[in-house]
Design an enzyme around this catalytic site. Sequence first.
Site, PDB file in Angstrom:
ATOM      1  N   ASP A 116     -17.217   2.810  -5.937  1.00 29.66           N
ATOM      2  CA  ASP A 116     -16.969   2.677  -7.378  1.00 29.66           C
ATOM      3  C   ASP A 116     -16.201   1.396  -7.571  1.00 29.66           C
ATOM      4  O   ASP A 116     -15.132   1.250  -6.948  1.00 29.66           O
ATOM      5  CB  ASP A 116     -16.038   3.788  -7.903  1.00 29.66           C
ATOM      6  CG  ASP A 116     -16.639   5.164  -7.816  1.00 29.66           C
ATOM      7  OD1 ASP A 116     -17.840   5.330  -8.058  1.00 29.66           O
ATOM      8  OD2 ASP A 116     -15.859   6.079  -7.504  1.00 29.66           O
ATOM      9  N   TYR A 153      -7.193  -4.790  -5.381  1.00 29.92           N
ATOM     10  CA  TYR A 153      -6.748  -5.396  -4.123  1.00 29.92           C
ATOM     11  C   TYR A 153      -6.562  -6.910  -4.240  1.00 29.92           C
ATOM     12  O   TYR A 153      -6.454  -7.593  -3.237  1.00 29.92           O
ATOM     13  CB  TYR A 153      -7.726  -5.069  -3.004  1.00 29.92           C
ATOM     14  CG  TYR A 153      -7.808  -3.587  -2.709  1.00 29.92           C
ATOM     15  CD1 TYR A 153      -6.780  -2.943  -2.021  1.00 29.92           C
ATOM     16  CD2 TYR A 153      -8.882  -2.835  -3.159  1.00 29.92           C
ATOM     17  CE1 TYR A 153      -6.833  -1.583  -1.782  1.00 29.92           C
ATOM     18  CE2 TYR A 153      -8.942  -1.467  -2.906  1.00 29.92           C
ATOM     19  CZ  TYR A 153      -7.917  -0.854  -2.221  1.00 29.92           C
ATOM     20  OH  TYR A 153      -7.972   0.492  -1.977  1.00 29.92           O
ATOM     21  N   TYR A 162      -4.235   1.241   5.065  1.00 30.96           N
ATOM     22  CA  TYR A 162      -5.446   0.690   5.691  1.00 30.96           C
ATOM     23  C   TYR A 162      -5.896  -0.587   4.992  1.00 30.96           C
ATOM     24  O   TYR A 162      -6.781  -1.285   5.493  1.00 30.96           O
ATOM     25  CB  TYR A 162      -6.570   1.727   5.671  1.00 30.96           C
ATOM     26  CG  TYR A 162      -7.464   1.692   4.458  1.00 30.96           C
ATOM     27  CD1 TYR A 162      -7.005   2.092   3.211  1.00 30.96           C
ATOM     28  CD2 TYR A 162      -8.782   1.232   4.538  1.00 30.96           C
ATOM     29  CE1 TYR A 162      -7.819   2.057   2.099  1.00 30.96           C
ATOM     30  CE2 TYR A 162      -9.600   1.187   3.422  1.00 30.96           C
ATOM     31  CZ  TYR A 162      -9.111   1.598   2.208  1.00 30.96           C
ATOM     32  OH  TYR A 162      -9.914   1.538   1.100  1.00 30.96           O
ATOM     33  N   ARG A 163      -5.265  -0.909   3.853  1.00 27.92           N
ATOM     34  CA  ARG A 163      -5.749  -2.000   2.999  1.00 27.92           C
ATOM     35  C   ARG A 163      -4.692  -2.151   1.922  1.00 27.92           C
ATOM     36  O   ARG A 163      -3.984  -1.195   1.599  1.00 27.92           O
ATOM     37  CB  ARG A 163      -7.067  -1.526   2.386  1.00 27.92           C
ATOM     38  CG  ARG A 163      -7.859  -2.506   1.550  1.00 27.92           C
ATOM     39  CD  ARG A 163      -9.091  -1.769   1.052  1.00 27.92           C
ATOM     40  NE  ARG A 163     -10.006  -2.622   0.306  1.00 27.92           N
ATOM     41  CZ  ARG A 163     -11.055  -2.173  -0.377  1.00 27.92           C
ATOM     42  NH1 ARG A 163     -11.335  -0.884  -0.383  1.00 27.92           N
ATOM     43  NH2 ARG A 163     -11.843  -2.990  -1.043  1.00 27.92           N
TER      44      ARG A 163
END
Lengths: 531, 531
Positions: A148, A89, A476-477
């Site tokens: 994780d 991300y 969502y991200r």
Amino acid sequence: MIPPGVSASDFSQALKRFREAVGDEWVFEGEDADLYRDAYTPLWGEPEEKRASAAVAPDRVEQVQQIVRIANAYRIPLYTISTGRNLAYGGSAPVYSGSVVLDLKRMDRIIEVSERNAYALVEPGVSYFDLYRYIRDRKLKVWIDCPDPGWGSPVGNALDHGAGFTPLPFRDHFDAHCGMEVVLANGEIVRTGMGALPAARTWQQFKYGIGPYVDGLFSQSNLGIVTKMGFWLYPQPEAFRAGTVTVPRHDDIVPLVDILASLMYAGIVNCQLGIASPVFNGPPSAAVDALLSKPAGATAAEWDRYAQSKGLRFWQTELHFYGPERLIDAQWSYVKERFAAIAGAEFQDGASYRFPLTDEQISRVGDRAPLGIPSLGIFAGLLPESGEPPSTGHMDFSPVLPMTGEAVLEAHKVFTRAFREQAIQPNYGIVQSFHWRSFILFYGFPVTHDIETNKKIRATYGRMIRLAADHGWGVYRTHAVFMDAALDTYSYNDHALHRLHETLKDAMDPHGILSAGRYGIWPKHLRGAKS
Amino acid sequence: MIPPGVSASDFSQALKRFREAVGDEWVFEGEDADLYRDAYTPLWGEPEEKRASAAVAPDRVEQVQQIVRIANAYRIPLYTISTGRNLAYGGSAPVYSGSVVLDLKRMDRIIEVSERNAYALVEPGVSYFDLYRYIRDRKLKVWIDCPDPGWGSPVGNALDHGAGFTPLPFRDHFDAHCGMEVVLANGEIVRTGMGALPAARTWQQFKYGIGPYVDGLFSQSNLGIVTKMGFWLYPQPEAFRAGTVTVPRHDDIVPLVDILASLMYAGIVNCQLGIASPVFNGPPSAAVDALLSKPAGATAAEWDRYAQSKGLRFWQTELHFYGPERLIDAQWSYVKERFAAIAGAEFQDGASYRFPLTDEQISRVGDRAPLGIPSLGIFAGLLPESGEPPSTGHMDFSPVLPMTGEAVLEAHKVFTRAFREQAIQPNYGIVQSFHWRSFILFYGFPVTHDIETNKKIRATYGRMIRLAADHGWGVYRTHAVFMDAALDTYSYNDHALHRLHETLKDAMDPHGILSAGRYGIWPKHLRGAKS
């Protein structure tokens, strides 16, 4: 490298003052600042790669306040990270290239762990490993929930709406938080919820406090710097058992999800570990490819014939149960009875444990995250498969789906077709329920250090975000490189929500010094350039 | 009456334009506006009583936008209500006297109820009765959660952080919401969460959307007008059973709460209906008064002797279980085993039901809220007791306590002493757990239409708020008359959170037209007057 729009002398002056605030050894420039590069960026080595101009690592909240005040004085763009492990991300690299990374790794105090009231209060530099070890060393009967891998920060992960693998609500890390301390862009410290009460005795026990509940503002955003955050912990359960439900036919996904959803909505199942298909998620197969290539898609009967010919059951889902042995046995037995309404449903008992486990028992557990034990085991599974270009990492593409089988089938069909149009071999998404009422469909996108490959991957990823949104499935991200693109799809009423984000940004951070561009929120002076 | 600071001609012009927007019959003045008085106000008939200058009742969101734009043009203070039944907390009267009530009762559309995905999307004028009837008429297998009484609004109640009586998370009404539509002070419509995606398919299923999660801003505040709100519904359970746990001794409250808390933190108990004491919550007793009067408080042994002499068991708590019969029986049996660790603990089975109930069966249920059935039965219990001055209503005083027996004992002691110092006969608080991790201790304060009595009640209520805060127990909600006082106790770092509220207010509502004073948030031009 210096931040865009900042003069060399101002930057040098600001760094000097940062050094005075935190000590010479905690301001990083040049090669040291390169360590903040995102190893998983799809822009690796390109001029557009997002890079830090420098980094500063405060040890305590007063230093964060000082840094913020200096940044305001010299208009230095800061970019806050916790442990910097938000891999897939954006990692530790800023969204706005040239920002100074505000690295909170030294703020690693575990302020309190209450066994009796099952909560923790931690700083952003605390990792899942740190918190786990603290609890284990003291033999406290509470569990953490970790994603994780386990080297990330509970604070950072929760603020990015990350998730883990023990029961809900704990696995929804933002939902499991309670109370924050935040340094605002003006350098003021705010405590939210009950923390605003000077003698507070329920800061980590009652979320709302009184008046507007502002905590959500500080997640997936750049409206403040969270310097403390509380989390609810799971009282150590007596036992664990896993169970797998399989159903034989393609269309069985519909009743499978309906039954699963009603069990989750009622709280009877609180930990569902993915719906996968041995047909779709299995090794590459020419026959599957041929069926997928049919212009209108293969029929359910065609899929069923294929699955039968291979002896494959079409769908499976793994459920985890935690609690007193007698209760979880009753739950699993009831759940089986409910799923037995699907003709041909079969059930398999999985692992079971009684707690606490000894160190020796833990060493024999393969997948530890479902037991709230952090590890780095996930990396073993990310080695490139032979024949593919070596990938250096991945980005997650993660649209949110309604909890219906029809949605799962439709999404699979839509995304598979899109992958083929981009001439990318589709990897099948895994359906996860990290939340009570929706699925997230996860696709891993490999990223490489090869510019041409990355270009293609970026184009596909961008296209996928828009395609998903067109079907009503928002992500969502998202990876830092795609934050503008993702936010751009949330456009109801001419981007009214995004404009509200900008109103909040202008009011709370008028000089735009905090994490410019994070989740599409740019300070006023940079908005023109973007659009 | 005209709003303070507004000229007569501007007010008359604004009302004219309101009439044009909503129709003549939906703007109320004079005697009609008096109907918005708060019958439960502790300022009844005094010059400071908070009164509406007028009211306007739009039928749809476009009219709300028009009203907001007119209010901006003429600087008319508006005060938003849903069904106006927020009794005990201010009812339908504005916080800032002279405001025009924006009455959303006509916006009573039930936009969607999904049985399959167990949610509802409603407008603010929908009442619990409306939603219940809609579901019952269609025989949908989902439950609502309603407070006492049932004529209120799911939207209004959730925004005020209200609560009900079915299992968590449903009974925490704000926590059970998913997705909002909001008209901002600038007249723009924003949809939050997944609602910002134009083709959204999970607006009522996934809360966060992407980017900052702003929903909390619109609860207990005045930063926008919520015109639609989604709620998660509880899939109709198979069965219900109630069970009561009693323990004999004063100090048994400590293990009683520790066991209860660990069961709630683990999600094994999700519906606890109050901890009460037959000694404290029973009828007035001279012996109890004498013990309470001891300067240092009575000892546990003295209390135990008293309870034994009366044949009273000291504490009791009622638990409700919902779900498949076999699971709730296993839960109750497990719960009994855990509480049996307290010597002398006893257990009583309470009501049990299997669903659905027929109309005839429902007519025989005394307390319907635990079954998600709205009623007005609570009013039968509010008749004044003989000898007391006739009360016309009550205010709730409701501090939040940690889930420990020590906190319950300490709070009882502190508040009892304070009641005595004010020469008010203490009524004992009931401990409720409307939330997963904390108690709320509820005291009912009678209010009357007698000015002298009300003065005394107000002084005591104000003192209680401060006293609670001094002990670290903030109130979670408060009557309109005490919002400033309550917010004032949340003062960490020179009221930093409150100043953030004001920053948000100034940015989102620069002319300060929305619900001035609600939860202590005043627009800039009224702040001087307040402080």
